[in-house]
Design an enzyme around this catalytic site. Structure first.
Site, PDB file in Angstrom:
ATOM      1  N   LYS A 139       0.870  -1.175   0.000  1.00 58.12           N
ATOM      2  CA  LYS A 139       0.000   0.000   0.000  1.00 58.12           C
ATOM      3  C   LYS A 139       0.904   1.222   0.000  1.00 58.12           C
ATOM      4  O   LYS A 139       1.971   1.204   0.633  1.00 58.12           O
ATOM      5  CB  LYS A 139      -0.904   0.014   1.247  1.00 58.12           C
ATOM      6  CG  LYS A 139      -1.855  -1.199   1.346  1.00 58.12           C
ATOM      7  CD  LYS A 139      -3.039  -1.097   0.430  1.00 58.12           C
ATOM      8  CE  LYS A 139      -3.953  -2.301   0.605  1.00 58.12           C
ATOM      9  NZ  LYS A 139      -5.135  -2.267  -0.245  1.00 58.12           N
ATOM     10  N   LYS A 165       1.980  -9.239  -1.575  1.00 53.82           N
ATOM     11  CA  LYS A 165       1.356  -9.254  -2.895  1.00 53.82           C
ATOM     12  C   LYS A 165       1.191  -7.842  -3.425  1.00 53.82           C
ATOM     13  O   LYS A 165       1.069  -6.872  -2.665  1.00 53.82           O
ATOM     14  CB  LYS A 165       0.010  -9.984  -2.845  1.00 53.82           C
ATOM     15  CG  LYS A 165      -1.029  -9.276  -2.026  1.00 53.82           C
ATOM     16  CD  LYS A 165      -2.369  -9.989  -2.042  1.00 53.82           C
ATOM     17  CE  LYS A 165      -3.193  -9.627  -3.232  1.00 53.82           C
ATOM     18  NZ  LYS A 165      -3.657  -8.240  -3.264  1.00 53.82           N
ATOM     19  N   ASP A 167      -1.239  -5.077  -5.131  1.00 51.03           N
ATOM     20  CA  ASP A 167      -2.672  -4.863  -5.022  1.00 51.03           C
ATOM     21  C   ASP A 167      -3.327  -5.167  -6.369  1.00 51.03           C
ATOM     22  O   ASP A 167      -2.644  -5.253  -7.401  1.00 51.03           O
ATOM     23  CB  ASP A 167      -2.983  -3.435  -4.560  1.00 51.03           C
ATOM     24  CG  ASP A 167      -4.043  -3.475  -3.472  1.00 51.03           C
ATOM     25  OD1 ASP A 167      -4.016  -2.639  -2.559  1.00 51.03           O
ATOM     26  OD2 ASP A 167      -4.920  -4.363  -3.539  1.00 51.03           O
ATOM     27  N   GLU A 168      -4.650  -5.286  -6.335  1.00 54.68           N
ATOM     28  CA  GLU A 168      -5.323  -5.829  -7.529  1.00 54.68           C
ATOM     29  C   GLU A 168      -5.316  -4.871  -8.726  1.00 54.68           C
ATOM     30  O   GLU A 168      -5.590  -5.278  -9.842  1.00 54.68           O
ATOM     31  CB  GLU A 168      -6.779  -6.224  -7.191  1.00 54.68           C
ATOM     32  CG  GLU A 168      -7.730  -5.097  -6.951  1.00 54.68           C
ATOM     33  CD  GLU A 168      -7.611  -4.478  -5.566  1.00 54.68           C
ATOM     34  OE1 GLU A 168      -6.821  -5.004  -4.739  1.00 54.68           O
ATOM     35  OE2 GLU A 168      -8.264  -3.465  -5.339  1.00 54.68           O
ATOM     36  N   HIS A 256      -6.781 -13.330  -6.939  1.00 56.00           N
ATOM     37  CA  HIS A 256      -7.614 -12.259  -6.388  1.00 56.00           C
ATOM     38  C   HIS A 256      -8.966 -12.318  -7.077  1.00 56.00           C
ATOM     39  O   HIS A 256      -9.062 -12.741  -8.219  1.00 56.00           O
ATOM     40  CB  HIS A 256      -6.931 -10.905  -6.622  1.00 56.00           C
ATOM     41  CG  HIS A 256      -7.445  -9.814  -5.741  1.00 56.00           C
ATOM     42  ND1 HIS A 256      -8.677  -9.235  -5.909  1.00 56.00           N
ATOM     43  CD2 HIS A 256      -6.890  -9.207  -4.656  1.00 56.00           C
ATOM     44  CE1 HIS A 256      -8.860  -8.315  -4.980  1.00 56.00           C
ATOM     45  NE2 HIS A 256      -7.800  -8.274  -4.209  1.00 56.00           N
ATOM     46  N   LYS A 296     -13.577  -5.532   6.297  1.00 60.69           N
ATOM     47  CA  LYS A 296     -14.269  -4.306   5.843  1.00 60.69           C
ATOM     48  C   LYS A 296     -15.300  -4.584   4.754  1.00 60.69           C
ATOM     49  O   LYS A 296     -16.163  -3.761   4.481  1.00 60.69           O
ATOM     50  CB  LYS A 296     -13.254  -3.291   5.331  1.00 60.69           C
ATOM     51  CG  LYS A 296     -12.625  -3.684   3.995  1.00 60.69           C
ATOM     52  CD  LYS A 296     -11.531  -2.706   3.578  1.00 60.69           C
ATOM     53  CE  LYS A 296     -10.926  -3.100   2.253  1.00 60.69           C
ATOM     54  NZ  LYS A 296      -9.772  -2.288   1.887  1.00 60.69           N
TER      55      LYS A 296
HETATM   56  C1  CAP Z   1      -7.203  -5.400   1.285  1.00 59.85           C
HETATM   57  C2  CAP Z   1      -7.253  -5.339  -0.225  1.00 59.85           C
HETATM   58  C3  CAP Z   1      -7.870  -6.534  -0.883  1.00 59.85           C
HETATM   59  C4  CAP Z   1      -9.243  -6.876  -0.372  1.00 59.85           C
HETATM   60  C5  CAP Z   1     -10.013  -7.675  -1.420  1.00 59.85           C
HETATM   61  C6  CAP Z   1      -8.015  -4.128  -0.693  1.00 59.85           C
HETATM   62  O1  CAP Z   1      -6.561  -4.245   1.734  1.00 59.85           O
HETATM   63  O2  CAP Z   1      -5.952  -5.223  -0.753  1.00 59.85           O
HETATM   64  O3  CAP Z   1      -7.927  -6.255  -2.275  1.00 59.85           O
HETATM   65  O4  CAP Z   1      -9.046  -7.682   0.716  1.00 59.85           O
HETATM   66  O5  CAP Z   1     -11.204  -8.118  -0.857  1.00 59.85           O
HETATM   67  O6  CAP Z   1      -7.580  -3.621  -1.731  1.00 59.85           O
HETATM   68  O7  CAP Z   1      -8.983  -3.801  -0.061  1.00 59.85           O
HETATM   69  P1  CAP Z   1      -6.724  -3.866   3.279  1.00 59.85           P
HETATM   70  P2  CAP Z   1     -11.515  -9.685  -0.835  1.00 59.85           P
HETATM   71  O8  CAP Z   1      -6.085  -4.984   4.076  1.00 59.85           O
HETATM   72  O9  CAP Z   1      -5.991  -2.564   3.443  1.00 59.85           O
HETATM   73  O10 CAP Z   1      -8.182  -3.758   3.560  1.00 59.85           O
HETATM   74  O11 CAP Z   1     -10.354 -10.272  -0.094  1.00 59.85           O
HETATM   75  O12 CAP Z   1     -12.827  -9.775  -0.131  1.00 59.85           O
HETATM   76  O13 CAP Z   1     -11.580 -10.155  -2.248  1.00 59.85           O
HETATM   77 MG    MG Z   2      -6.526  -4.923  -2.792  1.00 62.53          MG
END
Ligand code: CAP
Ligand code: MG
Length: 405
Positions: A139, A165, A167-168, A256, A296
């Site tokens: 992040k 990892k 991020d997406e 993801h 969240k």
């Molecule tokens: C979490 C995260 C993940 C989410 C995806 C985000 O970051 O990197 O992409 O967990 O949701 O971008 O929100 P935080 P899921 O730890 O800062 O929240 O796992 O439900 O697919």
């Molecule tokens: Mg993410």
């Protein structure tokens, strides 16, 4: 060959009986259409969808539809989805319909590679046997240079994470070219390993257009990547399969599921996570996001996530069990409740919950590992924090709260 059974919950339109709504679904996805037609010759009838059952369920109904196996082209997941997750969602005779699960017969699973590593293979790479893995997401999601990305990764690694990892939404943008990022991160992870002795996986996001995914995987691995990440719903299931079944790629795949909530979140209409979980295991994902008990994201009931995780880990035509990933709004204060709800065969991933620690990323990673150690020893986090300062500082900031963020 056994047929494919799909289970749906649905609400029929007010003027439609549940039986005729289910029949409309079965016909639409096999040999019928909205009206009788003269061209359906007798021998085609063997491909008719069959309504196996219709029963009351919540404020609607549950139906099991039997799709003749012959209707599926073995190995063609886009075509599988076009049958059991196709036009039916738009049928006027159903006010709402949700695909809950699919029971796929062996011959329709057989063409797929399955996971090359699976949970046990990933555990072997990191050197764990039974504790949850701790992961973090770099992040901010986007914007850091390769060198600064690597600096964050180094801090997380010396703090004790098992997995880092992308991020997406980070792929191969001009501000952080994938090849440079991988080279920089892997150099810093080697440096961290020389200090800690602990191997750390770095899942680089190779999501891209289908015809370039192999080339991008090759670039990542040539620059030292030891794990790949793919956004399965935006890239497609066959993006994973292309990597998993290519013998030249011998690294695990982190999957993801971004965009899933457009389909999974509405409890009355769409597609539950479970069918996606089964398909990801078939095409060769080694770990998959399935949601948190307390994070969240407005995920479904915890028992639904437990069932989804069971679809990843239970015996399934000899395919390796794969790692469920709990991620989204997690921090050290939530580790105990996540483990209590989802067990220890899990990857607990925290982005903000590590990089937002008052003493920085390394302290955040240490706090997550301490929270896992406490839970594994059956010690309340607050108690364990008395002689683990990083955990104490995390609990000061975020508390130990089991509820959703
Ligand atoms: C979490 C995260 C993940 C989410 C995806 C985000 O970051 O990197 O992409 O967990 O949701 O971008 O929100 P935080 P899921 O730890 O800062 O929240 O796992 O439900 O697919
Ligand atoms: Mg993410």
């Amino acid at each position: 060959m056994a047929d494919l059974i799909a289970t749906y919950s649905f609400r029929p339109r007010a003027d439609t009986t549940p039986e005729s709504a289910a029949q409309a679904l079965a016909e639409e996805e096999t040999t019928g259409t909205w009206t009788e037609i003269s061209t359906t010759t007798g021998y085609v009838r063997r491909l008719d969808g069959v309504v196996e059952s219709v029963e009351p369920h919540g404020n609607g109904y549950l139906t099991r539809i039997r799709y003749p196996a012959e209707i599926f082209e073995p190995g063609n997941i886009p075509q599988y989805l076009s049958v059991f997750a196709g036009n039916l969602f738009g049928l006027g005779r159903l006010d709402a319909v949700r695909l809950l699960d699919i029971d796929v017969p062996g011959p329709l699973v057989a063409p797929f590679p399955g996971p090359r590593f699976g949970m046990e293979g990933v555990r072997r790479l990191v050197g764990t046997t039974d504790r949850p893995h701790v992961g973090t997401i770099i992040k901010p999601k986007v914007g850091l240079t390769p060198k600064d990305t690597a600096a964050v990764a180094y801090q997380a690694a010396i703090g004790g994470v098992d997995l880092i990892k992308d991020d997406e939404t980070l792929t191969d943008q001009a501000f952080c070219p994938l090849a440079d990022r991988v080279a920089e991160v892997m150099d810093r992870l080697d440096e961290a390993r020389s200090e800690t002795g602990h191997p750390v996986l770095y899942a680089v996001n190779i999501t891209t257009r289908a015809d370039r995914i192999r080339e991008r995987a090759r670039t990542a691995i040539e620059h030292g990547a030891n794990m790949l990440m793919i956004d399965v719903l935006t890239a497609g299931f066959d993006a994973i399969r292309a990597i998993a079944e290519d013998p030249s790629f011998r690294v695990p795949i982190h999957v993801h599921r971004t965009m899933h909530a457009a389909m999974t979140r509405n409890p009355e209409h769409g597609i539950a996570m479970r069918p996606f979980a089964r398909l990801v295991r078939m095409v060769g994902g080694d770990q998959l996001h399935t949601g948190t008990a307390s994070g969240k994201m407005g995920g479904g009931p915890v028992e639904e996530i437990v069932g989804d995780n069971r679809a990843l880990t239970s015996p399934f035509y000899g395919l390796r069990p794969i790692f469920p990933v709990s991620s989204g709004g997690l921090h050290p204060g939530k580790v105990a409740s996540e483990i209590a709800a989802l067990g220890t065969d899990i990857v607990l991933q925290a982005g903000g919950g590590i990089h937002g620690h008052p003493d920085g990323t390394a302290a955040g990673a240490r706090a997550m590992r301490q929270a896992v150690d406490a839970a594994m020893q059956g010690v309340p986090a607050e108690e364990y924090a008395k002689d683990h300062v990083e955990l104490a500082r995390a609990l000061e900031r975020w508390g130990a709260s089991p509820g959703r963020s």
